[in-house]
Design a protein around this motif. Structure first.
Motif, PDB file in Angstrom:
ATOM      1  N   LEU A 189       0.824  -1.207   0.000  1.00 54.82           N
ATOM      2  CA  LEU A 189       0.000   0.000   0.000  1.00 54.82           C
ATOM      3  C   LEU A 189       0.862   1.263   0.000  1.00 54.82           C
ATOM      4  CD1 LEU A 189      -2.740  -1.152   2.535  1.00 54.82           C
ATOM      5  CD2 LEU A 189      -3.044  -0.770   0.085  1.00 54.82           C
ATOM      6  N   LEU A 190       1.988   1.220   0.706  1.00 53.89           N
ATOM      7  CA  LEU A 190       2.899   2.364   0.683  1.00 53.89           C
ATOM      8  C   LEU A 190       3.501   2.552  -0.706  1.00 53.89           C
ATOM      9  CD1 LEU A 190       4.811   1.946   4.076  1.00 53.89           C
ATOM     10  CD2 LEU A 190       3.193   3.767   3.480  1.00 53.89           C
ATOM     11  N   GLY A 195       7.016  18.054   2.950  1.00 54.16           N
ATOM     12  CA  GLY A 195       6.482  18.659   1.748  1.00 54.16           C
ATOM     13  C   GLY A 195       5.676  17.736   0.867  1.00 54.16           C
ATOM     14  N   GLY A 196       5.368  16.548   1.355  1.00 61.22           N
ATOM     15  CA  GLY A 196       4.568  15.634   0.547  1.00 61.22           C
ATOM     16  C   GLY A 196       4.679  14.219   1.052  1.00 61.22           C
ATOM     17  N   PRO A 197       3.860  13.306   0.509  1.00 62.53           N
ATOM     18  CA  PRO A 197       3.879  11.912   0.977  1.00 62.53           C
ATOM     19  C   PRO A 197       5.174  11.200   0.632  1.00 62.53           C
ATOM     20  CG  PRO A 197       2.467  12.151  -0.956  1.00 62.53           C
ATOM     21  CD  PRO A 197       2.872  13.534  -0.557  1.00 62.53           C
ATOM     22  N   GLY A 198       5.517  10.247   1.461  1.00 60.44           N
ATOM     23  CA  GLY A 198       6.714   9.439   1.256  1.00 60.44           C
ATOM     24  C   GLY A 198       6.615   8.171   2.077  1.00 60.44           C
ATOM     25  N   PRO A 199       7.420   7.164   1.772  1.00 64.45           N
ATOM     26  CA  PRO A 199       7.306   5.881   2.481  1.00 64.45           C
ATOM     27  C   PRO A 199       7.631   5.965   3.962  1.00 64.45           C
ATOM     28  CG  PRO A 199       9.243   5.922   1.053  1.00 64.45           C
ATOM     29  CD  PRO A 199       8.448   7.133   0.725  1.00 64.45           C
ATOM     30  N   LEU A 200       8.406   6.978   4.374  1.00 68.24           N
ATOM     31  CA  LEU A 200       8.764   7.097   5.786  1.00 68.24           C
ATOM     32  C   LEU A 200       7.999   8.195   6.512  1.00 68.24           C
ATOM     33  CD1 LEU A 200      12.650   6.641   5.590  1.00 68.24           C
ATOM     34  CD2 LEU A 200      10.903   4.921   6.107  1.00 68.24           C
TER      35      LEU A 200
END
Length: 428
Positions: free
Chosen positions: A88-89, A143-148
């Motif tokens: 999902l990530l 500043g935005g989505p990321g896996p961590l």
């Protein structure tokens, strides 16, 4: 020389009952996950159901073949949490709550409030208290989505960390594995669940209260109360526990029934003679309550006062169904069925909810919990009744009473987690 071969009892080659019970449990979990994968209309839930069903089925087969419960549990956990979570990530897919929390953090940094000024559709609303925005800060700062930076990672970490500290030292891994692998917990760990950190902090607050650490308990409960309204019932339960435990200590009995172990050397209050036990008890409860309220106020009031109208619309009116946009929180529980199908059913559901709260409050006054486990069981019952009679509720809310009940059972006999203890009793 003649040799003899001892007869083998016929039961020796049979599968022990704990293994059969474990295989049945994992098979039931696999069935539930597969049903969600087939029938759910939500993409993240379908992904979780498919991956978790494979993990649970593998755990059932391993258990039936005689592998250790630790190995089977690890396989079930891998299929139910890390595997769907990583997928999902990778595809940037999450439950709606994750995006709400991330957006609220960005609004908090930009405007000082996590709430949109003019929400229109249900997706615009943020029904959580301002403290929940903390879990979206890593994504907002990056500043935005990321896996961590995904909020579900931080919510899951907060839940597991708080629950680990709430368990007795040396007894943490087995209960944590079982709770995390349970479908009702594994699903929100993978797709995103705002109820998990609330449940973990409630357990931690009750554990600290049971050890007589009133100030620390107030901090944990205040933090939970700044996340969701559902955490507020934990505060009076902790106050009743502190008062009862402090009076027991003053009378010469150990607080928390010895559950605190390392903290038993530090009683909550000093013995102060006849008539002096009530004052220390009241002081401990008052200190916990004051710290909890101050902590919650410090985390909630700045954002609430920044825009009181938006605060009320998001966290009061929307959950109660008083806005034009109707919450999608609905499950076939008694409160929802009454509100939907019975004339005047919403009023009746709210009346039943109030009566349940009154009965639980009376039980705290007449028979306060003596240990943290008793307090968790009492709180789990109260929340279960509240979830049942709320006009708008979800099955996912059941994670609160589930975690509290399992945590209480794991604490009752230090050194013997719930399922291990049951399995040993059956195998005798």
């Amino acid at each position: 020389m003649a040799t003899t071969t001892p007869l083998t009892p016929p039961d020796q080659h049979r599968e022990p009952p704990p293994r059969l019970g474990g295989a049945l449990w994992w098979a039931l979990c696999a069935t539930a996950a597969l049903g969600l994968a087939v029938f759910s209309a939500l993409g993240p839930h379908r992904v979780w159901g498919a991956a978790a069903a494979l993990g649970y089925l593998a755990a059932a087969l391993l258990t039936a073949r005689g592998r250790s419960p630790r190995i089977a549990g690890a396989v079930a956990l891998a299929g139910a949490v890390p595997l769907p979570l990583l997928w999902l990530l990778a595809v940037d897919l999450a439950q709606l709550e994750v995006r709400v929390v991330a957006r609220s953090a960005g609004l908090l940094l930009a405007e000082g409030t996590p709430y949109l000024q003019h929400p229109v559709v249900p997706e615009d609303f943020n029904p959580y208290l301002p403290g929940m925005a903390v879990f979206g800060l890593p994504e907002a700062l990056a500043g935005g989505p990321g896996p961590l930076t995904d909020p579900r990672l931080w919510m899951g970490a907060a839940f597991l960390g708080a629950l680990a500290f709430a368990l007795p030292a040396g007894d943490r891994s087995a209960p944590l594995r079982w709770i995390a692998a349970c479908p009702l917990v594994a699903l929100p760990l993978a797709v995103g669940g705002v109820d998990l950190p609330v449940a973990g902090l409630m357990c931690l607050g009750l554990a600290l209260a049971g050890r007589g650490r009133a100030g620390a308990a107030g901090l944990a409960l205040g933090a939970a109360a700044a996340l969701k309204w559902t955490a507020w019932p934990a505060i009076p339960v902790a106050l009743a526990l502190l008062a009862a435990a402090s009076r027991s200590t003053s009378a010469g009995r150990p607080a928390d029934g010895g559950e605190g172990r390392g903290d038993s050397r530090r009683p909550a209050v000093r013995r102060e003679g006849l008539g002096g036990s009530r004052r220390p008890a009241d002081r401990a409860a008052a200190r916990c309550g004051l710290v909890a309220l101050l902590t919650a106020a410090a985390l909630v009031l700045p954002a609430a006062l920044r825009d009181p109208g938006a605060f009320r619309a998001h966290v009061v009116d929307f959950p109660l169904g008083l806005t034009d946009a109707v919450s999608s929180a609905a499950s076939p529980l008694p409160g929802h069925l009454l509100a939907t199908h019975v004339p005047g059913g919403r009023t009746l559901a709210l009346l039943l909810l109030g009566v349940s709260a009154l009965l639980v409050a009376l039980s705290l006054l007449l028979r306060p919990p003596a240990t943290a486990s008793d307090a968790a069981a009492r709180l789990a019952l109260g929340l279960l009744l509240a979830i049942a009679f709320m006009p708008a509720s979800r099955f996912g809310y059941l994670v609160h009473p589930l975690v509290l009940a399992v945590w209480a059972a794991a604490r009752q006999t230090p050194g013997h987690p719930l399922l291990v203890r049951v399995g040993k009793q059956v195998s005798r």
